[in-house]
Design a protein around this motif. Structure first.
Motif, mmCIF file in Angstrom:
data_model
loop_
_atom_site.group_PDB
_atom_site.id
_atom_site.type_symbol
_atom_site.label_atom_id
_atom_site.label_comp_id
_atom_site.label_asym_id
_atom_site.label_seq_id
_atom_site.Cartn_x
_atom_site.Cartn_y
_atom_site.Cartn_z
ATOM 1 N N VAL A 1 -6.277 -2.298 0.347
ATOM 2 C CA VAL A 1 -6.244 -0.716 0.695
ATOM 3 C C VAL A 1 -7.063 -0.275 1.581
ATOM 4 O O VAL A 1 -6.846 0.573 2.356
ATOM 5 N N ALA B 1 2.105 3.006 -3.523
ATOM 6 C CA ALA B 1 0.985 2.106 -3.909
ATOM 7 C C ALA B 1 1.000 1.806 -5.182
ATOM 8 O O ALA B 1 0.518 0.827 -5.894
ATOM 9 N N PHE C 1 -1.116 -5.115 -6.062
ATOM 10 C CA PHE C 1 -2.183 -4.141 -5.562
ATOM 11 C C PHE C 1 -3.662 -4.936 -5.389
ATOM 12 O O PHE C 1 -3.972 -5.155 -6.434
ATOM 13 N N LEU D 1 1.824 1.301 3.788
ATOM 14 C CA LEU D 1 0.552 2.085 4.237
ATOM 15 C C LEU D 1 0.455 2.732 5.737
ATOM 16 O O LEU D 1 -0.125 3.748 5.822
#
Length: 350
Positions: free
Chosen positions: A168, A157, A163, A118
């Motif tokens: 996030v 992602a 996840f 990220l």
């Protein structure tokens, strides 16, 4: 051999020093990331208080920076008016505190490998915010490159096995605040001819961060910590962790000062791959083929961006050297003209 041997030896020494600075920065950056993950992750040390951890870092860095600046006088403080401090340093301190708070919070929810993936969005955020504040010029080619990086991160992602939307959001928020901070440093400090090294930067900015973090800490984490009668602060763990965070700031200054910010960006890509490999092999985080495919695409985009920046720097240096040689040639020509006109005057007098 003579001069040629001395020159080659000097160049070799410079290359070895550059690699040493890169290695020190990668090692310390690696240590801080893994150490923070270890402390905050509920499955490891299980101390999930990111605001408290960030405040401990800022209190340690503030104290050490004060000792180095005011008592030991290792570096001189920058001459700064109260007006400049309020308008420039305090906004940067606010952005830095938010960036650190959110990035540390993300370790509770996400794996080290996915966080690094990220973070590949940092050039995208810096460029976009730079264009918004008119510090960067909009170029369709650069924007296409930014989109390719974003697509790569989106694929990574999509392939993430664990996840977590909260994690996030926190990490993307940290990237946005950090990118804004970097642009604000350009606008509020660099444009005024003020440059802060890591020690003076921590001397001015760390106390601001501590104050800004205190308010959310009182409402979010302090009530939980007071309820835990078994709570105690491990001075070895948090002391060494804080020292690593302080040393990392010095390593950034060493790397950028002795090489360049571009070198740090390129080294950052190497560090990310090492962290992904470490996260997969040692921490046993799940890294899927789709993860790697997406990050590889983002990695190529970041690599191309760094290459473009390097070419632009080289072109700028070439143009600067060309201007300098033109100026020198003009000065020599002017001197020759003066000499010739002087000799003609002397001949006419004779």
């Amino acid at each position: 051999m003579g001069k040629g041997g001395a020159l080659s030896e000097g160049v070799l020494k410079k290359i070895l020093l550059s690699y040493t600075y890169v290695a020190i920065w990668i090692f310390l950056s690696f240590m801080v990331i893994v150490y923070n993950k270890y402390i905050l992750d509920p499955k490891m040390y299980n101390w999930p208080y990111p605001i408290s951890l960030t405040m401990i870092h800022m209190a340690f860095c503030s104290s050490l920076a004060y000792i180095l600046v005011r008592i030991l006088k290792v570096v001189d403080p920058v001459t700064m008016s109260w007006d400049l401090y309020v308008k420039s340093v305090i906004p940067i301190g606010l952005l830095y505190s938010l960036s650190l708070w959110l990035s540390n919070s993300a370790y509770i929810y996400l794996s080290v490998s996915f966080i690094q993936m990220l973070k590949a969005l940092m050039p995208v955020a810096v460029y976009t915010i730079g264009v918004m504040f008119k510090k960067e010029s909009f170029k369709s080619e650069t924007m296409a490159n930014m989109i390719s990086i974003s697509i790569g991160v989106a694929i990574a992602a999509y392939g993430e096995a664990k996840f977590d939307s909260m994690g996030v959001v926190l990490q993307l928020g940290a990237v946005a605040f950090e990118a804004t901070r970097l642009v604000m440093i350009q606008i509020l400090l660099t444009s005024r001819g003020i440059s802060l090294n890591p020690i003076t930067s921590l001397y001015y900015v760390a106390p601001c961060c501590l104050v800004f973090l205190f308010l959310p800490w009182v409402y979010v984490e302090y009530p939980i910590l007071t309820e835990k009668s078994s709570f105690h602060l491990d001075f070895v763990i948090f002391g060494t962790n804080s020292f690593c965070a302080f040393a990392l700031n010095l390593a950034v200054f060493l790397l950028v000062g002795k090489t360049s910010a571009l070198t740090m960006n390129v080294a950052g890509v190497v560090k990310d791959w090492l962290l992904i490999a470490f996260s997969w092999s040692v921490i046993k985080d799940t890294v899927t083929p789709i993860n790697l495919l997406g990050y590889a695409l983002a990695f190529l985009g970041v690599g191309y961006y760094n290459h473009s920046k390097l070419q632009a720097l080289k072109a700028k240096e070439t143009q600067k050297k060309s201007q300098q040689s033109d100026e020198e040639a003009g000065m020599l020509l002017a001197e020759k003209n003066e000499e010739s006109s002087g000799s003609k005057k002397n001949e006419s007098h004779d």
